[in-house]
Design an enzyme around this catalytic site. Structure first.
Site, PDB file in Angstrom:
ATOM      1  N   SER A 122      39.524  41.407  51.160  1.00 48.61           N
ATOM      2  CA  SER A 122      38.276  41.646  50.441  1.00 48.61           C
ATOM      3  C   SER A 122      37.728  43.003  50.866  1.00 48.61           C
ATOM      4  CB  SER A 122      37.264  40.552  50.754  1.00 48.61           C
ATOM      5  OG  SER A 122      35.961  40.925  50.369  1.00 48.61           O
ATOM      6  N   LYS A 176      38.081  36.956  54.673  1.00 55.84           N
ATOM      7  CA  LYS A 176      38.655  36.272  53.505  1.00 55.84           C
ATOM      8  C   LYS A 176      40.165  36.471  53.402  1.00 55.84           C
ATOM      9  CE  LYS A 176      36.782  35.708  49.575  1.00 55.84           C
ATOM     10  NZ  LYS A 176      36.347  36.025  48.200  1.00 55.84           N
ATOM     11  N   ARG A 208      58.179  45.701   3.435  1.00 54.87           N
ATOM     12  CA  ARG A 208      57.813  46.224   4.750  1.00 54.87           C
ATOM     13  C   ARG A 208      56.313  46.336   4.753  1.00 54.87           C
ATOM     14  NH1 ARG A 208      61.210  50.123   5.388  1.00 54.87           N
ATOM     15  NH2 ARG A 208      62.679  48.598   6.243  1.00 54.87           N
TER      16      ARG A 208
END
Length: 473
Positions: free
Chosen positions: A286, A292, A326
């Site tokens: 983090s 974390k 097309r």
């Protein structure tokens, strides 16, 4: 120098491997390979001067082309084949020092859609080969987890709530089933060449082949064989099932990845702590909170799963609006969607393989969470076994036990349920040992092991050691 797209805002697929398989230069390489293979087919059929194929093949070195310049010039004709073709012809003329007329073999009787559709099928074929190697690495890891943890108890959850005892082996086997089934579906797809000429009638190809002993269809089949693609019974320039089936197969595979990622994101929460992603230096960090450890692999895989369905939908939207011989825009909208799907699938597959091969499993956390509901988790099995012992209102009596238990504090519910159950069921109908056996989570796993065995047996090609894919970035 013009900056390219390096995937700064798409970390799930930002890797040299994905770029090598699906990037702009890979597209250019596929187009050039398609043109070179066609020149070889024409020379073999006697429809181009001897030696043409070698000259075209030498000219078709993708390193010789300025991708950024071609991309910019593609705006002039609406597709990259037109400017690239001009460059290819110029290189062929320069390399044809013997004056054999090798340029006659370049693009003869083809149209841009023939080349670009076939090139995208070739690009997909190459990507899928590498993708399936990653997939089979993942399924091998999941099969191993299913076998190793066949008896590892965990709690099964329904609508976010504890439901029944389960085994982690069965959960891994179900993950395996999703990925293997989607992988097998993708593996079975046929990716054909496109050969229809300017209007889908093969008029130019018919004239080219006249008197040669070949037909446009035999030439197309030889072209397919040279490229390692499937032959096509007829031009499919306005019937886009080939493209939508490929998109659906890729999206289904990424769906199966997303299921695993969603489970892992929950099961790796600190308060759940049943699983953990493999640890790697610098991963999961983090910018503000040093403590974390974010489950980044699962996050990236989930990001792919959230994008893939919309891309597959775009392919269907294009297919449904292919007007005339097309279309005016629908065809063009396929290209980025299909390439993005291939890139997302490849990137996510690589992350999932790493995740599953290094997955950390915490059986003690699974047992702890299993015990949170205590014997209440066995109430379905208890009811089935005990209700007949209590007469016609047996189910109502047992439901009353559950209701009274749920009124107790959560920390006391296990003991409360066991006590009330003992009071409700006479010991002469069910002994203490018999009651405790009913309250053992291991006694109520049903056919979990057999289900796992049957799942693994259904996909034998996905349980062994996989072939190595493209180098990872």
């Amino acid at each position: 120098m013009i900056d390219g797209d390096f995937g700064l805002l798409s970390p799930v697929s930002a890797s040299p491997t994905v770029a090598a398989l699906t990037g702009d230069r890979a597209v250019i390489a596929a187009i050039l390979d398609v043109e070179a293979a066609w020149a070889a087919v024409l020379e073999e059929a006697g429809l181009a001067p001897a030696g043409s194929a070698a000259v075209v093949a030498e000219a078709a070195n993708p390193a010789s082309y300025d991708v950024a310049d071609i991309a910019e010039r593609a705006q002039g004709g609406g597709n990259p084949v037109i400017p690239l073709l001009g460059d290819l012809r110029a290189r062929v003329r320069g390399l044809d020092t013997a004056g054999i007329g090798a340029g006659k073999a370049v693009h003869a009787s083809l149209t841009s859609q023939d080349v670009l559709d076939s090139a995208l099928m070739l690009l997909a074929s190459r990507t899928i080969a590498a993708l399936l190697a990653e997939v089979k690495g993942t399924t091998t890891a999941l099969a191993t987890l299913a076998e190793q943890h066949a008896e590892t108890l965990c709690v099964g959850r329904s609508l976010t709530q504890h439901a029944l005892p389960c085994s982690f082996g069965l959960r891994a086997a179900q993950w395996f089933q999703g990925v293997a089934a989607a992988g097998a579906r993708l593996e079975s797809l046929e990716l054909p060449v496109q050969f229809g000429g300017a209007g889908g009638t093969l008029a130019s190809g018919t004239r080219l082949a006249a008197g040669s002993g070949s037909t446009p269809f035999t030439l197309a089949d030889s072209w397919a064989a040279a490229l390692g693609l499937a032959p096509a019974a007829a031009p499919w320039h306005t019937n886009r099932l080939v493209v939508t089936a490929l998109g659906d197969g890729l999206a289904a595979l990424v769906d199966s990845f997303g299921k695993i990622a969603a489970d892992l994101l929950f099961l790796s929460r600190p308060e759940v702590a049943e699983l953990g992603e493999p640890l790697a230096a610098g991963r999961g960090v983090s910018s503000a909170m040093p403590q974390k450890q974010n489950p980044v692999l699962s996050v990236l895989i989930r990001s792919a799963a959230l994008q893939a369905p919309g891309l597959a939908s775009q392919l269907h939207l294009a297919a449904a609006t292919f007007n005339d011989e097309r279309p005016d825009g629908a065809w063009h909208s396929e290209w980025p969607a299909l390439r993005r799907l291939l890139g997302l699938a490849m990137g996510a597959a690589s992350h999932l393989r790493e995740l599953t091969e290094g997955l950390r499993v915490f059986p003690e956390g699974m047992r702890r969470n299993l015990q949170l509901a205590g014997p209440l988790l066995l109430s379905e099995g208890v009811s089935a076994a005990v209700a007949p012992l209590l007469g016609e209102d047996g189910k109502q009596k047992l439901q009353a036990v559950v209701d009274r238990t749920l009124a107790a504090p959560a920390t006391e519910q296990g003991d409360t349920y066991r006590k009330l159950l003992r009071e409700t069921v006479p010991s002469n109908k069910l002994s203490d040992a018999g009651l405790e056996a009913l309250l053992d989570p291991a006694s109520y796993l049903g056919e979990a092991q057999e289900i796992s065995r049957r799942i693994l047996a259904a996909y034998p090609g996905f349980t062994g050691s996989p072939a190595k894919g493209a180098p990872r970035g």
